[in-house]
Design an enzyme around this catalytic site. Structure first.
Site, PDB file in Angstrom:
ATOM      1  N   HIS A 186      53.854  50.362  48.464  1.00  0.00           N
ATOM      2  CA  HIS A 186      53.987  49.110  47.671  1.00  0.00           C
ATOM      3  C   HIS A 186      54.423  49.662  46.231  1.00  0.00           C
ATOM      4  O   HIS A 186      53.846  49.667  45.183  1.00  0.00           O
ATOM      5  CB  HIS A 186      52.788  48.584  47.572  1.00  0.00           C
ATOM      6  CG  HIS A 186      52.894  47.017  47.408  1.00  0.00           C
ATOM      7  ND1 HIS A 186      52.531  45.990  48.451  1.00  0.00           N
ATOM      8  CD2 HIS A 186      53.602  46.567  46.485  1.00  0.00           C
ATOM      9  CE1 HIS A 186      52.720  44.835  47.958  1.00  0.00           C
ATOM     10  NE2 HIS A 186      53.252  45.067  46.619  1.00  0.00           N
ATOM     11  N   GLU A 210      55.614  45.646  54.892  1.00  0.00           N
ATOM     12  CA  GLU A 210      55.211  44.951  54.020  1.00  0.00           C
ATOM     13  C   GLU A 210      55.868  45.382  52.665  1.00  0.00           C
ATOM     14  O   GLU A 210      56.487  46.181  52.493  1.00  0.00           O
ATOM     15  CB  GLU A 210      53.657  44.718  53.709  1.00  0.00           C
ATOM     16  CG  GLU A 210      52.987  45.953  53.493  1.00  0.00           C
ATOM     17  CD  GLU A 210      51.488  45.882  53.158  1.00  0.00           C
ATOM     18  OE1 GLU A 210      50.860  45.079  53.838  1.00  0.00           O
ATOM     19  OE2 GLU A 210      50.895  46.956  52.679  1.00  0.00           O
ATOM     20  N   ARG A 215      43.602  53.261  44.578  1.00  0.00           N
ATOM     21  CA  ARG A 215      45.102  53.524  44.595  1.00  0.00           C
ATOM     22  C   ARG A 215      45.571  53.497  42.857  1.00  0.00           C
ATOM     23  O   ARG A 215      45.481  52.569  42.337  1.00  0.00           O
ATOM     24  CB  ARG A 215      45.827  52.431  45.328  1.00  0.00           C
ATOM     25  CG  ARG A 215      45.304  52.658  46.807  1.00  0.00           C
ATOM     26  CD  ARG A 215      46.164  51.867  47.725  1.00  0.00           C
ATOM     27  NE  ARG A 215      45.394  50.374  47.439  1.00  0.00           N
ATOM     28  CZ  ARG A 215      45.569  49.022  47.732  1.00  0.00           C
ATOM     29  NH1 ARG A 215      46.821  49.044  48.683  1.00  0.00           N
ATOM     30  NH2 ARG A 215      45.171  47.830  47.738  1.00  0.00           N
ATOM     31  N   ASP A 219      49.429  48.176  44.266  1.00  0.00           N
ATOM     32  CA  ASP A 219      50.514  47.338  44.215  1.00  0.00           C
ATOM     33  C   ASP A 219      51.436  47.192  42.881  1.00  0.00           C
ATOM     34  O   ASP A 219      51.508  46.141  42.323  1.00  0.00           O
ATOM     35  CB  ASP A 219      50.341  45.957  44.742  1.00  0.00           C
ATOM     36  CG  ASP A 219      49.450  45.985  46.147  1.00  0.00           C
ATOM     37  OD1 ASP A 219      49.842  47.120  46.788  1.00  0.00           O
ATOM     38  OD2 ASP A 219      48.753  45.061  46.355  1.00  0.00           O
TER      39      ASP A 219
END
Length: 354
Positions: free
Chosen positions: A291, A227, A321, A51
């Protein structure tokens, strides 16, 4: 013993010989040749950074990402050198309360002469993810890695105290809005995108409006999800990327909304692209890209995409990630072209001005 005149001559001769040897032993100094600055970089920028998001101010980039435990900011003058950036923990949650677990998706903004740090967190007594809500911190220091961060509280949409994650700010003229991922009710866990007006950086006002829900097949891999909304503005137009499908799948990808009407609080003002705009590149070791955030190059001439991806299939939603960057191009119709996720280890030109 040699006579004095002879001894003197020997000493002088020996001294001259010694000096001569010393002079010959001194190397000739050459001017230093500067090492050429690297003109390329490779992804990923860090080994972990889910993120990812970045803010720019006074010639510096301030990078934040999910790490679950605290809120940490990395400061760097060059995004391609994020791996060597100064890093500092700016906020650590208390032992108990409503915002102490599962710290996700932080975002930094310089608004009205202060820094605001939006983040998602859950309760010490609630499980993940029903207790996740939106929170905000404030800091008046010009440099967000210094100064004092104070809690401004929960960002709450009136009458909708439901699970909420991934806050981002949209500015249009003199009005600011908050976009986030939420649920319709306590009985529906499908991630949808909502928007509400901001009265100030820590207070929502008026109703929330749903502007997107997962309807296409590519948005419904794993638990259906929309999202991670992120705002991209260019030549007077406003776009919002979002992450579709669930992060546990390799099909996690970016979708695109375009503000085609005049009122962002009217759902009819938003048009959704029928296809994803950024998807996995298995041969390049980029699985589940999404994201994201955006930033300008050092000289302000280029738009860049910041996103996370996994390097192997099936790695899901965890810390593997890693953050990556690549330039955005613009089509003739004014829409963004994000291309294909760059391969791991592929040399890319540094952002212009670095």
């Amino acid at each position: 013993m040699l006579p004095v005149p002879v001894r003197f001559a020997v000493v002088v001769s020996s001294l001259a010989s010694l000096l001569g040897c010393t002079k010959e032993a001194i190397p000739t100094l050459q001017p230093a040749v500067p090492t050429p600055a690297a003109t390329t970089f490779t992804n990923p920028l860090l080994s972990s950074g889910p993120d990812p998001w970045v803010a720019q101010k006074d010639g510096f980039y301030y990078f934040v990402a999910t790490n679950d435990r605290n809120l940490t900011i990395r400061k760097t003058a060059k995004m391609s050198e994020l791996g060597t950036a100064y890093s500092t923990v700016v906020w650590t949650p208390a032992a108990s309360g409503g915002n102490v677990r599962h710290l996700w998706a932080p975002e930094l903004y310089w608004l009205d002469g202060k820094w605001y740090l939006y983040y998602t967190a859950g309760s010490s007594t609630g499980g993940c993810c029903a207790s996740q809500r939106l929170w905000v911190l404030e800091n008046p220091s010009p440099d967000p890695t210094t100064g004092t961060w104070t809690e401004k509280g929960q960002l709450l949409s009136a009458g909708h105290d439901y699970s909420a994650i991934d806050a981002t700010v949209l500015e249009l003229g003199s009005q600011r809005y908050l976009l986030w991922c939420g649920v319709e009710s306590t009985t529906n866990s499908e991630g949808r995108l909502y928007i509400s007006a901001l009265r100030n950086p820590w207070t929502l006002t008026g109703p929330r409006t749903e502007i997107s829900r997962p309807t296409y097949d590519w948005e419904r891999k794993g638990p259906p999800t929309n999202e991670g909304p992120e705002v991209l503005q260019h030549n007077g137009r406003t776009f919002v990327t979002y992450s579709a499908s669930h992060c546990m799948t390799d099909d996690y990808a970016l979708g695109l909304l375009t503000l085609t009407g005049s009122d962002p609080l009217d759902a009819a003002s938003w048009t959704k692209s029928a296809r994803p705009v950024f998807t996995q590149n298995p041969t390049g070791k980029a699985f589940g890209p999404g994201h994201n955030g955006f930033f300008k190059s050092k000289d302000g001439t280029q738009d860049w995409l910041l996103y996370h991806a996994n390097s192997l299939a099936g790695q899901g939603c965890g810390d593997l990630r890693s953050p990556r960057i690549q330039p955005i191009t613009w089509r003739a119709d004014g829409t963004p072209d994000f291309g294909v996720p760059a391969a791991v280890g592929q040399p890319l030109p540094r952002p212009a001005g670095e």
